[in-house]
Write a protein that holds these residues in place. Structure first.
Motif, PDB file in Angstrom:
ATOM      1  N   LYS A   1     -46.115  38.469 -34.346  1.00  0.00           N
ATOM      2  CA  LYS A   1     -44.967  38.954 -33.578  1.00  0.00           C
ATOM      3  C   LYS A   1     -45.179  38.862 -32.079  1.00  0.00           C
ATOM      4  N   ASN A   2     -46.429  38.728 -31.634  1.00  0.00           N
ATOM      5  CA  ASN A   2     -46.719  38.618 -30.203  1.00  0.00           C
ATOM      6  C   ASN A   2     -46.791  37.177 -29.726  1.00  0.00           C
ATOM      7  N   GLY A   3     -46.445  36.243 -30.578  1.00  0.00           N
ATOM      8  CA  GLY A   3     -46.475  34.832 -30.209  1.00  0.00           C
ATOM      9  C   GLY A   3     -47.743  34.142 -30.667  1.00  0.00           C
ATOM     10  N   SER A   4     -47.832  32.870 -30.360  1.00  0.00           N
ATOM     11  CA  SER A   4     -48.939  32.050 -30.821  1.00  0.00           C
ATOM     12  C   SER A   4     -50.178  32.230 -29.950  1.00  0.00           C
ATOM     13  N   MET A   5     -51.331  32.259 -30.607  1.00  0.00           N
ATOM     14  CA  MET A   5     -52.620  32.285 -29.926  1.00  0.00           C
ATOM     15  C   MET A   5     -53.282  30.905 -29.996  1.00  0.00           C
ATOM     16  N   GLY A   6     -52.627  29.943 -30.621  1.00  0.00           N
ATOM     17  CA  GLY A   6     -53.134  28.578 -30.709  1.00  0.00           C
ATOM     18  C   GLY A   6     -54.020  28.285 -31.903  1.00  0.00           C
ATOM     19  N   MET A   7     -54.248  29.278 -32.762  1.00  0.00           N
ATOM     20  CA  MET A   7     -55.134  29.065 -33.917  1.00  0.00           C
ATOM     21  C   MET A   7     -54.542  28.084 -34.924  1.00  0.00           C
ATOM     22  N   GLY A   8     -53.257  28.174 -35.167  1.00  0.00           N
ATOM     23  CA  GLY A   8     -52.616  27.285 -36.130  1.00  0.00           C
ATOM     24  C   GLY A   8     -52.698  25.838 -35.698  1.00  0.00           C
ATOM     25  N   ALA A   9     -52.428  25.580 -34.422  1.00  0.00           N
ATOM     26  CA  ALA A   9     -52.502  24.219 -33.890  1.00  0.00           C
ATOM     27  C   ALA A   9     -53.926  23.692 -33.934  1.00  0.00           C
ATOM     28  N   ALA A  10     -54.894  24.554 -33.631  1.00  0.00           N
ATOM     29  CA  ALA A  10     -56.293  24.140 -33.674  1.00  0.00           C
ATOM     30  C   ALA A  10     -56.723  23.817 -35.107  1.00  0.00           C
ATOM     31  N   ALA A  11     -56.267  24.609 -36.066  1.00  0.00           N
ATOM     32  CA  ALA A  11     -56.599  24.353 -37.463  1.00  0.00           C
ATOM     33  C   ALA A  11     -55.990  23.039 -37.943  1.00  0.00           C
ATOM     34  N   LEU A  12     -54.751  22.770 -37.541  1.00  0.00           N
ATOM     35  CA  LEU A  12     -54.099  21.513 -37.909  1.00  0.00           C
ATOM     36  C   LEU A  12     -54.840  20.327 -37.306  1.00  0.00           C
ATOM     37  N   LYS A  13     -55.231  20.436 -36.046  1.00  0.00           N
ATOM     38  CA  LYS A  13     -55.978  19.365 -35.376  1.00  0.00           C
ATOM     39  C   LYS A  13     -57.301  19.118 -36.093  1.00  0.00           C
TER      40      LYS A  13
END
Length: 103
Positions: A79-91
């Motif tokens: 709910k506080n927005g993205s911390m970038g973990m999802g994008a890093a995991a996808l990469k």
């Protein structure tokens, strides 16, 4: 038929009940890890979505399932927005699958 589950704070994940998800409430890393392992142990889940803030507290627990075909553990922004973990995991997953960083 496999299920889809989501692990996170009650107010954030309760709406997913309407979509047919199994909702597992967790408020801290310990409860998130317990829910993740319990759900994975059943063998009933194809995908387990996990709140990003909770995922940040249990990276070793998530890594246990990285090479397993089921369940796929997917990190979603909280709910506080993205911390970038999802994008890093996808990469990271793309690098492992392809053998090079194409992003």
């Amino acid at each position: 038929m496999y299920k889809i589950g989501i692990i996170g704070a009650g107010e954030c994940v309760s709406a997913f009940l309407a979509l047919g998800f199994s909702v597992m409430e967790a408020t801290d890393g310990a409860s998130a890890a317990a829910a993740l392992h319990a759900a994975a142990k059943t063998g009933e889940y194809a995908v387990l979505f996990l709140d990003e803030a909770l995922a940040a507290a249990i990276p070793e627990d998530i890594a246990r399932y990285a090479d397993d075909p089921l369940p796929a553990v997917v990190v979603l922004p909280g709910k506080n927005g993205s911390m970038g973990m999802g994008a890093a995991a996808l990469k990271n997953a793309m690098e492992r699958a392809i053998g090079a960083d194409i992003l």
